[in-house]
Write a protein that holds these residues in place. Structure first.
Motif, PDB file in Angstrom:
ATOM      1  N   HIS A  30      12.645  -3.251 -12.939  1.00 15.79           N
ATOM      2  CA  HIS A  30      11.204  -3.141 -12.710  1.00 15.79           C
ATOM      3  C   HIS A  30      10.730  -4.222 -11.741  1.00 15.79           C
ATOM      4  N   ALA A  31      11.238  -5.424 -11.931  1.00 12.50           N
ATOM      5  CA  ALA A  31      10.822  -6.539 -11.081  1.00 12.50           C
ATOM      6  C   ALA A  31      11.160  -6.262  -9.626  1.00 12.50           C
ATOM      7  N   PHE A  32      12.386  -5.814  -9.378  1.00 11.31           N
ATOM      8  CA  PHE A  32      12.799  -5.554  -8.003  1.00 11.31           C
ATOM      9  C   PHE A  32      11.964  -4.428  -7.389  1.00 11.31           C
ATOM     10  N   ALA A  33      11.688  -3.386  -8.187  1.00 15.49           N
ATOM     11  CA  ALA A  33      10.907  -2.261  -7.682  1.00 15.49           C
ATOM     12  C   ALA A  33       9.500  -2.694  -7.296  1.00 15.49           C
ATOM     13  N   TRP A  34       8.843  -3.462  -8.180  1.00 16.57           N
ATOM     14  CA  TRP A  34       7.486  -3.904  -7.876  1.00 16.57           C
ATOM     15  C   TRP A  34       7.466  -4.893  -6.712  1.00 16.57           C
ATOM     16  N   LEU A  38       5.177  -4.463  -3.346  1.00 13.56           N
ATOM     17  CA  LEU A  38       4.009  -5.315  -3.141  1.00 13.56           C
ATOM     18  C   LEU A  38       4.240  -6.467  -2.169  1.00 13.56           C
ATOM     19  N   LEU A  39       5.479  -6.871  -1.988  1.00 14.57           N
ATOM     20  CA  LEU A  39       5.745  -8.016  -1.121  1.00 14.57           C
ATOM     21  C   LEU A  39       6.281  -7.620   0.239  1.00 14.57           C
ATOM     22  N   ALA A  40       7.179  -6.648   0.269  1.00 13.05           N
ATOM     23  CA  ALA A  40       7.753  -6.219   1.540  1.00 13.05           C
ATOM     24  C   ALA A  40       8.550  -4.947   1.294  1.00 13.05           C
ATOM     25  N   ALA A  41       8.736  -4.191   2.318  1.00  8.03           N
ATOM     26  CA  ALA A  41       9.563  -2.983   2.216  1.00  8.03           C
ATOM     27  C   ALA A  41      10.390  -2.853   3.489  1.00  8.03           C
ATOM     28  N   PRO A  42      11.720  -3.004   3.450  1.00 12.35           N
ATOM     29  CA  PRO A  42      12.481  -3.354   2.249  1.00 12.35           C
ATOM     30  C   PRO A  42      12.288  -4.807   1.847  1.00 12.35           C
ATOM     31  N   HIS A  43      12.656  -5.130   0.634  1.00  7.74           N
ATOM     32  CA  HIS A  43      12.476  -6.492   0.139  1.00  7.74           C
ATOM     33  C   HIS A  43      13.306  -7.460   0.982  1.00  7.74           C
ATOM     34  N   PRO A  44      12.742  -8.644   1.269  1.00  4.11           N
ATOM     35  CA  PRO A  44      13.460  -9.596   2.135  1.00  4.11           C
ATOM     36  C   PRO A  44      14.779 -10.082   1.531  1.00  4.11           C
ATOM     37  N   PHE A 165      -5.310  -8.003  -7.358  1.00  7.01           N
ATOM     38  CA  PHE A 165      -4.045  -8.693  -7.595  1.00  7.01           C
ATOM     39  C   PHE A 165      -2.998  -7.975  -6.770  1.00  7.01           C
ATOM     40  N   PHE A 166      -2.399  -8.670  -5.826  1.00  5.70           N
ATOM     41  CA  PHE A 166      -1.485  -8.042  -4.868  1.00  5.70           C
ATOM     42  C   PHE A 166      -2.141  -6.819  -4.202  1.00  5.70           C
ATOM     43  N   GLY A 167      -3.421  -6.941  -3.887  1.00  2.00           N
ATOM     44  CA  GLY A 167      -4.123  -5.904  -3.140  1.00  2.00           C
ATOM     45  C   GLY A 167      -4.566  -4.702  -3.948  1.00  2.00           C
ATOM     46  N   ARG A 168      -4.397  -4.747  -5.271  1.00  2.00           N
ATOM     47  CA  ARG A 168      -4.793  -3.625  -6.113  1.00  2.00           C
ATOM     48  C   ARG A 168      -5.706  -4.107  -7.232  1.00  2.00           C
ATOM     49  N   PRO A 169      -6.645  -3.256  -7.677  1.00  3.71           N
ATOM     50  CA  PRO A 169      -7.465  -3.634  -8.834  1.00  3.71           C
ATOM     51  C   PRO A 169      -6.579  -3.744 -10.075  1.00  3.71           C
ATOM     52  N   ALA A 170      -6.630  -4.878 -10.738  1.00  2.00           N
ATOM     53  CA  ALA A 170      -5.761  -5.116 -11.894  1.00  2.00           C
ATOM     54  C   ALA A 170      -6.595  -5.517 -13.100  1.00  2.00           C
ATOM     55  N   LYS A 171      -6.238  -4.965 -14.252  1.00  2.00           N
ATOM     56  CA  LYS A 171      -6.888  -5.360 -15.496  1.00  2.00           C
ATOM     57  C   LYS A 171      -6.615  -6.837 -15.749  1.00  2.00           C
ATOM     58  N   GLN A 223      -0.484 -16.327  -5.482  1.00  2.00           N
ATOM     59  CA  GLN A 223       0.060 -17.324  -4.567  1.00  2.00           C
ATOM     60  C   GLN A 223       1.319 -17.974  -5.146  1.00  2.00           C
ATOM     61  N   GLU A 224       1.286 -18.261  -6.443  1.00  2.00           N
ATOM     62  CA  GLU A 224       2.453 -18.881  -7.070  1.00  2.00           C
ATOM     63  C   GLU A 224       3.630 -17.917  -7.136  1.00  2.00           C
ATOM     64  N   VAL A 225       3.366 -16.662  -7.479  1.00  2.00           N
ATOM     65  CA  VAL A 225       4.438 -15.672  -7.553  1.00  2.00           C
ATOM     66  C   VAL A 225       5.109 -15.524  -6.192  1.00  2.00           C
ATOM     67  N   ARG A 226       4.339 -15.522  -5.128  1.00  2.00           N
ATOM     68  CA  ARG A 226       4.893 -15.353  -3.791  1.00  2.00           C
ATOM     69  C   ARG A 226       5.801 -16.516  -3.394  1.00  2.00           C
ATOM     70  N   ARG A 227       5.635 -17.662  -4.026  1.00  2.37           N
ATOM     71  CA  ARG A 227       6.510 -18.801  -3.733  1.00  2.37           C
ATOM     72  C   ARG A 227       7.949 -18.527  -4.176  1.00  2.37           C
TER      73      ARG A 227
END
Length: 245
Positions: A30-34, A38-44, A165-171, A223-227
């Protein structure tokens, strides 16, 4: 730190070891898919590299949980303010439990797990989903106790605000933010830094609306997650947070 997940999990009182061992690979998928969405396609990072690093992060998190009494990280908190400590799921988190107990911080939890019994007995943890939990939290915050809340996840039935959150409305949890405003708290985001955990950003709630606070919380956590995206352990929660209903 042990390098075997089964050994680490077996040391946590009351934990269903087999269930957790089965869930970690699924969480990694799930982590890799998200992250890819949300971060890049394909993932870096290559999938194998991301998956390996993410599973090591889970191992580290569980190891810290099993040894929270001895593997403690101090957390310097501003002494002059009432703090809502904004937490999110990074591997070092459990190492703060001993410090929370020593500093009389109220740690919000969603269940009274067996490995938390000592902290519950000490008045450190509060199950906000239990009967009377919400009123107990309100009373603690009227008293001005520092409160720790995980803000990168939300449980069904919890009052929420939708915030980017990451460009989407998040609860995003709302009731705790309303209490923070009502009682004059300052938000304090924590994050790992060079083998420590520090308060890396603060926001006084005076003059703010819950929507302002939710936007700040999500922006700072993103911001922290992107680090280090492979070290965030709440990727699987996004499916529910992004749901329209």
């Amino acid at each position: 730190m042990p390098n075997d997940l089964h050994t680490v999990l077996s040391g946590i009182h009351g934990l269903k070891v087999d269930a957790v061992e089965r869930s970690v690979p699924a969480c990694t998928d799930h982590a890799f898919a998200w992250a890819g969405k949300l971060l890049a396609a394909p993932h870096p990072r290559a999938r194998a590299d991301f998956s390996s690093a993410h599973q090591r992060a889970w191992l580290e998190a569980m190891s810290n949980l099993s040894a929270w009494k001895t593997r403690q990280i101090d957390l310097n908190l501003p002494a002059s303010e009432k703090l809502l400590i904004v937490g999110w799921y990074f591997p070092e988190l459990a190492s703060l439990l001993g410090t929370a107990k020593e500093k009389h911080v109220v740690v919000l939890v969603s269940n009274d797990a067996p490995w938390l019994s000592e902290l519950k007995d000490a008045g450190t943890t509060l199950n906000f989903r239990a009967e009377g939990g919400a009123s107990a939290l309100a009373a603690y915050m009227r008293e001005g106790r520092n409160v720790f809340a995980m803000m990168d996840n939300i449980h069904p039935g919890t009052e929420f605000i939708r915030s980017p959150f990451f460009g989407r409305p998040a609860k995003t949890p709302a009731a705790i933010l309303r209490l923070a405003i009502r009682n004059g708290y300052t938000l304090a985001l924590i994050a790992p830094r060079d083998n420590r955990v520090e308060v890396v950003a603060t926001l006084p709630t005076a003059g703010k609306q819950p929507e302002d606070l939710a936007a700040w919380v999500n922006q700072k956590i993103e911001q922290e997650v992107r680090r280090a995206p492979e070290r965030w352990l709440s990727w699987p929660t996004l499916a529910y947070r992004f749901q329209a209903s």
